[in-house]
Design a protein around this motif. Structure first.
Motif, short mmCIF file in Angstrom:
data_model
loop_
_atom_site.label_atom_id
_atom_site.label_comp_id
_atom_site.label_asym_id
_atom_site.label_seq_id
_atom_site.Cartn_x
_atom_site.Cartn_y
_atom_site.Cartn_z
N TYR A 30 34.14 46.70 32.72
CA TYR A 30 35.65 46.24 32.80
C TYR A 30 36.32 45.52 33.76
N ASP A 31 35.60 46.93 34.46
CA ASP A 31 36.65 46.39 36.15
C ASP A 31 35.47 45.46 37.25
N HIS A 32 34.58 45.81 36.83
CA HIS A 32 33.47 44.61 37.93
C HIS A 32 31.99 44.21 37.39
N GLU A 33 31.82 43.17 37.98
CA GLU A 33 30.59 42.06 37.43
C GLU A 33 29.52 42.12 39.19
N ILE A 34 28.60 42.58 38.34
CA ILE A 34 27.30 42.60 38.61
C ILE A 34 26.62 41.59 39.39
N VAL A 35 26.31 41.89 41.02
CA VAL A 35 26.06 40.52 41.97
C VAL A 35 24.67 40.38 42.38
N CYS A 36 24.60 41.60 42.82
CA CYS A 36 23.56 42.06 43.43
C CYS A 36 23.22 43.97 43.50
N HIS A 37 22.06 43.88 43.44
CA HIS A 37 21.66 45.47 44.72
C HIS A 37 21.26 45.30 45.29
N VAL A 38 21.50 46.81 45.54
CA VAL A 38 20.91 47.14 47.48
C VAL A 38 20.41 47.95 46.96
N PRO A 39 19.69 48.31 47.98
CA PRO A 39 18.79 49.85 48.23
C PRO A 39 19.87 50.75 48.37
N ALA A 40 19.58 51.98 48.23
CA ALA A 40 20.45 53.34 47.61
C ALA A 40 20.60 54.10 49.18
N GLU A 41 20.85 53.66 50.11
CA GLU A 41 20.70 54.55 51.68
C GLU A 41 21.92 55.26 51.87
N GLY A 42 22.01 56.63 51.50
CA GLY A 42 22.66 57.44 50.99
C GLY A 42 24.01 57.54 50.42
N MET A 43 23.86 56.45 49.17
CA MET A 43 24.48 56.71 48.23
C MET A 43 24.00 56.61 46.88
N GLN A 44 24.64 57.39 46.16
CA GLN A 44 24.39 57.62 44.63
C GLN A 44 23.61 56.50 43.87
N PRO A 45 22.79 56.39 42.87
CA PRO A 45 22.19 55.14 42.84
C PRO A 45 23.76 55.11 41.54
N GLY A 46 24.18 53.37 41.22
CA GLY A 46 25.02 53.58 40.33
C GLY A 46 26.31 53.55 41.25
N THR A 47 26.37 53.41 41.78
CA THR A 47 27.43 53.21 42.92
C THR A 47 27.91 51.51 43.50
N ILE A 48 28.59 51.62 43.59
CA ILE A 48 29.13 50.75 44.23
C ILE A 48 28.74 50.48 45.75
N ALA A 49 28.37 49.47 46.38
CA ALA A 49 28.19 49.72 47.52
C ALA A 49 28.54 48.57 48.84
N LEU A 50 28.95 47.44 47.80
CA LEU A 50 29.40 46.70 48.51
C LEU A 50 30.35 45.42 47.97
N VAL A 51 31.62 44.54 47.85
CA VAL A 51 32.20 44.45 46.88
C VAL A 51 32.05 42.58 48.23
N THR A 52 31.39 41.43 46.65
CA THR A 52 31.01 40.61 47.68
C THR A 52 33.17 39.49 48.08
N GLN A 53 33.82 39.87 46.45
CA GLN A 53 34.98 39.03 45.93
C GLN A 53 35.66 39.88 45.17
N ASP A 54 36.83 40.24 46.06
CA ASP A 54 37.71 41.54 45.58
C ASP A 54 38.36 41.66 43.68
N GLY A 55 38.63 42.45 43.57
CA GLY A 55 39.10 42.17 41.53
C GLY A 55 40.44 43.19 41.45
N TYR A 56 41.16 42.36 40.71
CA TYR A 56 42.83 42.55 41.21
C TYR A 56 42.99 43.07 39.49
N LYS A 57 44.21 43.80 38.93
CA LYS A 57 44.78 44.48 38.09
C LYS A 57 46.24 44.37 37.77
N LEU A 58 46.31 43.57 36.49
CA LEU A 58 48.16 43.40 36.31
C LEU A 58 48.75 44.70 35.68
#
Length: 196
Positions: free
Chosen positions: A150-178
């Motif tokens: 509902y808040d994010h759109e996946i544009v790529c997958h990155v290797p989980a180095e030190g992060m749990q799979p399924g977590t967001i590793a990077l943001v290519t474009q900021d999202g906004y809420k009103l």
């Protein structure tokens, strides 16, 4: 001949029978007591029916009033939604320009004008985010959080180095809420287990 009705009013005043005890005491009315009792019962039923209809109509009108009030409040809050979407794009351009100016205004480059441009852009960006916050528009910061469709759109997958799979590793474009409602999804890269 006597006629039997069981209404509470009749039982209190005259008992179960509605005919007079002595036919000589009977008043000279065109309607008999039994007919009047029958008519009274029908009128009581009509009053109950009309009272119930009135209560339902009141409840319906109150529900309509509440829904209309909620609609008006939502229109006040979210009426600027399309304007905010357009303004967010301007904020993106401003942020990218400030980042470019920051890279050029490094200590190795002695150009004071470039440094002043960077400082000015940073002030404008801070003020713009302050105005956004004042009106309920907030930038999402999902890095490290769980992916939410509902808040994010996946544009790529990155290797989980030190992060749990399924977590967001990077943001290519900021999202906004009103006011808590997503008006632009964040474009994100989600951590996945590397397949070796």
């Amino acid at each position: 001949s006597s006629c039997v009705f069981s209404t509470a009013a009749q039982q209190r005043s005259t008992g179960d029978e509605c005919g007079p005890e002595d036919p000589r005491d009977e008043p000279k009315h065109p309607l008999s007591d039994c007919a009047l009792e029958h008519k009274a019962i029908k009128l009581e039923e009509q009053v109950r029916d009309l009272t119930e209809r009135y209560r339902k109509a009141l409840a319906d009108s109150e529900n309509v009033r509440r829904r209309t009030q909620k609609f008006v409040e939502d229109a006040k809050l979210f009426g600027i939604q399309s304007f905010c979407r357009d303004l967010v794009e301007v904020a993106d351009i401003l942020e990218k320009t400030a980042e470019s100016a920051a890279e050029e205004a490094e200590p190795s480059n002695p150009n004071p004008t470039l440094k002043k441009i960077y400082e000015g852009l940073s002030l404008i960006e801070a003020k713009l985010q302050s105005v956004f916050a004042k009106h309920g528009l907030q930038k999402m910061n999902p890095v490290g959080g769980k992916y939410d469709p509902y808040d994010h759109e996946i544009v790529c997958h990155v290797p989980a180095e030190g992060m749990q799979p399924g977590t967001i590793a990077l943001v290519t474009q900021d999202g906004y809420k009103l006011h808590g409602r997503t008006i632009r999804h964040a474009l994100v890269g989600v951590a996945v287990e590397s397949q070796e």
